[in-house]
Design a protein around this motif. Structure first.
Motif, PDB file in Angstrom:
ATOM      1  N   TRP A 447       0.836  -1.206   0.000  1.00 44.17           N
ATOM      2  CA  TRP A 447       0.000   0.000   0.000  1.00 44.17           C
ATOM      3  C   TRP A 447       0.867   1.251   0.000  1.00 44.17           C
ATOM      4  CZ3 TRP A 447      -5.049  -1.065  -0.602  1.00 44.17           C
ATOM      5  CH2 TRP A 447      -5.495  -2.336  -0.240  1.00 44.17           C
ATOM      6  N   LEU A 448       0.317   2.305  -0.571  1.00 49.42           N
ATOM      7  CA  LEU A 448       0.983   3.603  -0.626  1.00 49.42           C
ATOM      8  C   LEU A 448       0.003   4.668  -0.164  1.00 49.42           C
ATOM      9  CD1 LEU A 448       3.860   4.498  -1.800  1.00 49.42           C
ATOM     10  CD2 LEU A 448       2.542   5.487  -3.664  1.00 49.42           C
ATOM     11  N   VAL A 449       0.435   5.524   0.748  1.00 47.04           N
ATOM     12  CA  VAL A 449      -0.361   6.662   1.194  1.00 47.04           C
ATOM     13  C   VAL A 449       0.445   7.923   0.912  1.00 47.04           C
ATOM     14  CG1 VAL A 449      -1.493   7.799   3.144  1.00 47.04           C
ATOM     15  CG2 VAL A 449      -1.516   5.295   2.980  1.00 47.04           C
ATOM     16  N   LYS A 450      -0.159   8.848   0.186  1.00 43.15           N
ATOM     17  CA  LYS A 450       0.531  10.080  -0.201  1.00 43.15           C
ATOM     18  C   LYS A 450       0.228  11.206   0.786  1.00 43.15           C
ATOM     19  CE  LYS A 450       0.251   8.879  -5.122  1.00 43.15           C
ATOM     20  NZ  LYS A 450      -0.431   9.146  -6.408  1.00 43.15           N
ATOM     21  N   PRO A 451       1.102  12.222   0.827  1.00 41.20           N
ATOM     22  CA  PRO A 451       0.842  13.373   1.696  1.00 41.20           C
ATOM     23  C   PRO A 451      -0.435  14.105   1.257  1.00 41.20           C
ATOM     24  CG  PRO A 451       3.105  13.368   0.899  1.00 41.20           C
ATOM     25  CD  PRO A 451       2.370  12.342   0.107  1.00 41.20           C
ATOM     26  N   PRO A 461      10.065  12.975   0.269  1.00 35.13           N
ATOM     27  CA  PRO A 461      10.764  11.923   1.017  1.00 35.13           C
ATOM     28  C   PRO A 461       9.813  10.753   1.253  1.00 35.13           C
ATOM     29  CG  PRO A 461      10.111  13.682   2.505  1.00 35.13           C
ATOM     30  CD  PRO A 461       9.785  14.159   1.107  1.00 35.13           C
ATOM     31  N   MET A 462      10.355   9.579   1.426  1.00 35.53           N
ATOM     32  CA  MET A 462       9.515   8.400   1.636  1.00 35.53           C
ATOM     33  C   MET A 462       9.978   7.632   2.863  1.00 35.53           C
ATOM     34  SD  MET A 462       8.435   5.278  -0.941  1.00 35.53           S
ATOM     35  CE  MET A 462      10.004   4.409  -1.007  1.00 35.53           C
ATOM     36  N   VAL A 463       9.007   7.160   3.654  1.00 41.12           N
ATOM     37  CA  VAL A 463       9.287   6.255   4.756  1.00 41.12           C
ATOM     38  C   VAL A 463       8.629   4.919   4.440  1.00 41.12           C
ATOM     39  CG1 VAL A 463       7.307   7.104   6.100  1.00 41.12           C
ATOM     40  CG2 VAL A 463       9.134   5.844   7.237  1.00 41.12           C
ATOM     41  N   VAL A 464       9.419   3.863   4.562  1.00 43.99           N
ATOM     42  CA  VAL A 464       8.935   2.501   4.350  1.00 43.99           C
ATOM     43  C   VAL A 464       8.597   1.916   5.718  1.00 43.99           C
ATOM     44  CG1 VAL A 464       9.449   0.230   3.395  1.00 43.99           C
ATOM     45  CG2 VAL A 464      10.448   2.281   2.356  1.00 43.99           C
ATOM     46  N   LEU A 465       7.327   1.582   5.928  1.00 48.60           N
ATOM     47  CA  LEU A 465       6.897   0.961   7.180  1.00 48.60           C
ATOM     48  C   LEU A 465       6.865  -0.549   6.972  1.00 48.60           C
ATOM     49  CD1 LEU A 465       4.006   3.339   8.336  1.00 48.60           C
ATOM     50  CD2 LEU A 465       6.458   3.473   8.834  1.00 48.60           C
ATOM     51  N   ILE A 525      10.920  -6.404  -0.388  1.00 47.22           N
ATOM     52  CA  ILE A 525      10.823  -5.014   0.069  1.00 47.22           C
ATOM     53  C   ILE A 525      11.662  -4.096  -0.811  1.00 47.22           C
ATOM     54  CG2 ILE A 525      11.408  -3.442   1.961  1.00 47.22           C
ATOM     55  CD1 ILE A 525      10.691  -5.782   3.876  1.00 47.22           C
ATOM     56  N   MET A 526      12.904  -4.487  -1.073  1.00 49.61           N
ATOM     57  CA  MET A 526      13.779  -3.620  -1.857  1.00 49.61           C
ATOM     58  C   MET A 526      13.278  -3.470  -3.295  1.00 49.61           C
ATOM     59  SD  MET A 526      15.740  -2.523   0.377  1.00 49.61           S
ATOM     60  CE  MET A 526      16.607  -1.462  -0.768  1.00 49.61           C
ATOM     61  N   ASN A 527      12.742  -4.527  -3.879  1.00 47.46           N
ATOM     62  CA  ASN A 527      12.158  -4.404  -5.221  1.00 47.46           C
ATOM     63  C   ASN A 527      10.955  -3.482  -5.198  1.00 47.46           C
ATOM     64  OD1 ASN A 527      14.080  -6.272  -5.924  1.00 47.46           O
ATOM     65  ND2 ASN A 527      12.657  -7.750  -6.814  1.00 47.46           N
ATOM     66  N   GLY A 528      10.192  -3.531  -4.105  1.00 47.92           N
ATOM     67  CA  GLY A 528       9.051  -2.632  -3.978  1.00 47.92           C
ATOM     68  C   GLY A 528       9.475  -1.187  -3.852  1.00 47.92           C
ATOM     69  N   VAL A 529      10.537  -0.935  -3.082  1.00 49.04           N
ATOM     70  CA  VAL A 529      11.048   0.433  -2.948  1.00 49.04           C
ATOM     71  C   VAL A 529      11.519   0.948  -4.308  1.00 49.04           C
ATOM     72  CG1 VAL A 529      12.864   1.847  -1.918  1.00 49.04           C
ATOM     73  CG2 VAL A 529      11.674   0.139  -0.525  1.00 49.04           C
ATOM     74  N   ALA A 530      12.240   0.118  -5.039  1.00 51.45           N
ATOM     75  CA  ALA A 530      12.705   0.520  -6.367  1.00 51.45           C
ATOM     76  C   ALA A 530      11.525   0.810  -7.297  1.00 51.45           C
ATOM     77  CB  ALA A 530      13.596  -0.569  -6.966  1.00 51.45           C
ATOM     78  N   VAL A 532       8.504   1.913  -6.416  1.00 52.67           N
ATOM     79  CA  VAL A 532       7.890   3.198  -6.056  1.00 52.67           C
ATOM     80  C   VAL A 532       8.758   4.351  -6.556  1.00 52.67           C
ATOM     81  CG1 VAL A 532       7.105   4.660  -4.165  1.00 52.67           C
ATOM     82  CG2 VAL A 532       6.707   2.192  -4.063  1.00 52.67           C
ATOM     83  N   ILE A 533      10.070   4.238  -6.418  1.00 52.23           N
ATOM     84  CA  ILE A 533      10.964   5.294  -6.915  1.00 52.23           C
ATOM     85  C   ILE A 533      10.766   5.497  -8.414  1.00 52.23           C
ATOM     86  CG2 ILE A 533      13.391   5.877  -7.321  1.00 52.23           C
ATOM     87  CD1 ILE A 533      14.042   4.519  -4.656  1.00 52.23           C
TER      88      ILE A 533
END
Length: 692
Positions: A447-451, A461-465, A525-530, A532-533
């Protein structure tokens, strides 16, 4: 002059609009989260006309929550508060005739059962057991109430328990003695006590211990519905109990039945070595349903729905091909169907399955729980929440599952609107589901929640929970710990991946975390971060990660493996994180967990413990890290956090320790929660926010 006045008025209106816009866009902070009223435990009256429920209000000044019982008409309208005062009242339960509500209240000392005449409001104290009462249920004939209490198994009377407690309280010596494992659990010591099921007359009197002996009955919960139930004729009680010698290494709960009038309990699930819990009788008395796990020692095995035939003394699995957990469940009044909630890709729909067999059918979408039915089966109440909506009570009319399916979500009505006015002033952003390719070419979601002020073309900036468990999940539901809206309103894109080990994506996906804590889940997780970037709105140079329990473990793993060229973290937060797998094993309480996850004890499988333990990679520690831990955390003992902080300091890594002497695995006291959010977000801001 008129034109000048008109211009002045337009300026005033414009300024007023700007101020209103500022109010509407004000950030949602921890202090706003503490103002949210916590709705839950809906109970529909037998005639389907009324719903009793609870609301917990947080008083930050008094540093506690206060729970009271409310009543609302099933047709809607304004709710009415039934209980008041400085003591909480909880667990409202309708009598079978619908005239009384039984509930738990501490208005005269410790928690006891009280009843209220709903028409007059007259209250009566029912139980007076010195060790307190909780988790009550009515007998179908309305003559009895069952509840649990923690007692000394060697005490045959309440007077004995009272004397033991008073002697311990008065003693100047506070030393504790243990002669077996599982001597403490979560955040408290067992103190030689056992949980037992008691019965008391609904008009009051002495309580009878229905599960005597040196066992917990029911055993400490692995989650799910109540672990005891009356038969439809009120003559029998089914309950769960674990009789294995070493409870710390066993999940082997079994279902027992015992005559209410007294006698020996009989075990009905002896052949299964996994957990058998949460018994419920079918209204026609033919079956006892229960939830079961097949694999011994694995607390996250698939929860199966079982039916014990009381005539044939045999059990069968109702849905052998259903690849998901059965969570909350209940029978239809005609005993033809079982309704159950089950996790599915970050949501928790409600299904119906015929007792006679067949595939389950989905009758409710979204994230739902706490379902209850009226006596005629035509009214169902339940709780529902989303990332932007705290739990509220919903209602739907249902003649039979097939009709309910045809009606769809159009037949669902939001009954309570407890927090609508409060949250109207904030721009809470809904969670967006994302899917990417993880390890072994497996599809992974999150899931992604935007400001709230998100603008296309800008970078944030992004925080991964990272969720705990590791057998857990981020859901499209409201939460008070790690609330993504608070992080998003602090200016972050919030990414919540559900890597291997996550519930709701099939048992194979869940199983693949065991014995591989830093492997496929890390890649997921790391593939997911990549991924989103790659969407273009996250600044890859301002990445942070935070997590608790297993999420804290993964943060600690990232600290030693922060080398992915696609995405490197600039700040980390580890809350109650596992750091040294060997020392964790020696101090945690539920040893079946570590035995399963790492295929034995450290002395049996030292290679696996060394391979996946973050403390083995201290030489690579470089990323600023905030360590958070509670002294009363017996699941991941506080020494894990202290060792981590020591290693960071010795390596010269910018680090901070936030220590709570009065908290356990979770931070629960309001003022502590405020400090937790403020410190965590402040730490992330220090490294991830652009300096002006």
């Amino acid at each position: 002059m008129k034109r000048l006045c008109l211009s002045a008025l337009l300026v005033v209106f414009a300024l007023a609009g700007a101020v209103a816009g500022q109010v509407a866009a004000s950030p949602f902070t921890i202090n706003d989260l503490l103002k949210v009223r916590r709705v839950g435990d809906p109970q529909v009256s037998p005639d389907g006309r009324w719903v009793a429920y609870v609301i917990t209000d947080i008083n930050k000044t008094n540093n506690r929550g206060l729970t009271q019982i409310y009543l609302i008409a099933a047709e809607g309208g304004e709710p009415r508060q039934l209980t008041k005062g400085e003591s909480s009242a909880s667990s409202p339960r309708w009598s079978p005739d619908g005239k009384r509500l039984a509930f738990i209240s501490s208005q005269e000392g410790g928690p006891q059962i009280w009843t209220m005449d709903v028409a007059s409001g007259e209250m009566k104290k029912v139980s007076s057991i010195s060790t307190g009462a909780s988790d009550l249920i009515w007998s179908p004939d309305g003559q009895m109430l069952a509840f649990v209490s923690d007692v000394y198994p060697e005490c045959a009377t309440d007077e004995c328990n009272k004397e033991r407690d008073e002697k311990m309280e008065a003693s100047k010596v506070k030393a504790k003695v243990a002669d077996r494992l599982l001597f403490r659990h979560w955040n408290s010591w067992k103190e030689g006590k056992r949980t037992h099921v008691f019965i008391v007359a609904s008009d009051g009197g002495a309580a009878r211990d229905m599960t005597p002996g040196d066992y917990d009955a029911p055993p400490f919960s692995l989650g799910g519905p109540t672990d005891y139930a009356f038969s439809p004729d009120s003559k029998e009680l089914a309950f769960a109990r674990n009789t294995d010698k070493v409870e710390a290494t066993s999940t082997n709960g079994d279902i027992f039945i015992v005559p209410v009038a007294g006698g020996e309990a009989r075990r009905i699930t002896e052949s299964n070595l996994g957990a058998d819990l949460s018994p419920q009788y079918s209204p026609d008395g033919r079956f006892i349903a229960y939830r079961s796990q097949e694999r011994a020692g694995f607390e996250s095995d698939r929860w199966r729905l079982m039916l014990y035939d009381r005539q044939r003394n045999q059990s069968r699995e109702l849905m052998q091909n259903y690849d998901a957990y059965v969570d909350t469940y209940l029978f239809s009044p005609d005993s033809k169907y079982i309704y159950f909630a089950s996790g599915e890709r970050g949501r928790q729909p409600v299904y119906a399955v015929a007792v006679a067999g067949g595939a389950p059918v989905k009758i409710l979408q979204g994230f739902n729980d706490d379902m209850k039915l009226s006596a005629d089966g035509k009214t169902m109440v339940f709780t529902r929440s989303t990332t932007t909506m705290p739990a509220e009570i919903f209602i739907t009319r249902i003649a039979d599952p097939r009709q309910r399916i045809a009606q769809g979500e159009s037949a669902v009505v939001k009954l309570t609107k407890t927090n609508d006015a409060l949250l109207a002033g904030y721009q809470l952003q809904p969670a967006e589901e994302l899917t990417w390719t993880g390890a072994s070419n497996t599809k992974v979601s999150g899931w992604l929640v935007k400001p709230p002020d998100f603008k296309a073309g800008q970078q944030y900036p992004m925080v991964v929970l990272i969720h705990g468990g590791p057998q857990g999940a981020w859901n499209d539901s409201w939460g008070y710990r790690w609330n993504p809206e608070v992080f998003a309103n602090a200016g972050y894109v919030v990414f919540m991946p559900n890597p291997r080990g996550s519930i709701g994506y099939g048992q194979k996906f869940l199983d693949e975390i065991s014995g591989d804590w830093g492997g496929k889940a890390y890649a997921d997780i790391m593939n997911g971060v990549a991924h989103v970037i790659s969407l273009g709105y996250v600044d890859r140079n301002r990445l942070g990660a935070a997590g608790g329990s297993y999420g804290g473990y993964m943060v600690n793993w990232l600290e030693g493996h922060n080398t992915d060229q696609r995405a490197q973290f600039k700040a980390l937060v580890s809350h109650a994180g596992v750091y040294n797998l060997s020392s964790m094993y020696g101090a945690t309480e539920e040893l079946w967990f570590t035995d399963w996850e790492f295929k034995g004890a450290p002395w049996d499988n030292p290679e696996m413990y060394a391979r996946w333990s973050p403390n083995m990679f201290v030489k690579n520690f470089k990323t600023p890290l905030l360590v958070v831990h509670g002294e009363l955390d017996y699941r991941v003992p506080v020494t894990e956090g202290l060792q981590l902080f020591t290693a960071l300091q010795r390596q010269g890594v910018d680090s901070k320790l936030l220590y709570f002497p009065d908290e356990g695995h979770w931070i629960q006291k309001p003022q502590n929660a405020e400090l937790w959010y403020t410190t965590v977000i402040g730490w992330l801001d220090k490294y991830l926010k652009l300096k002006s």
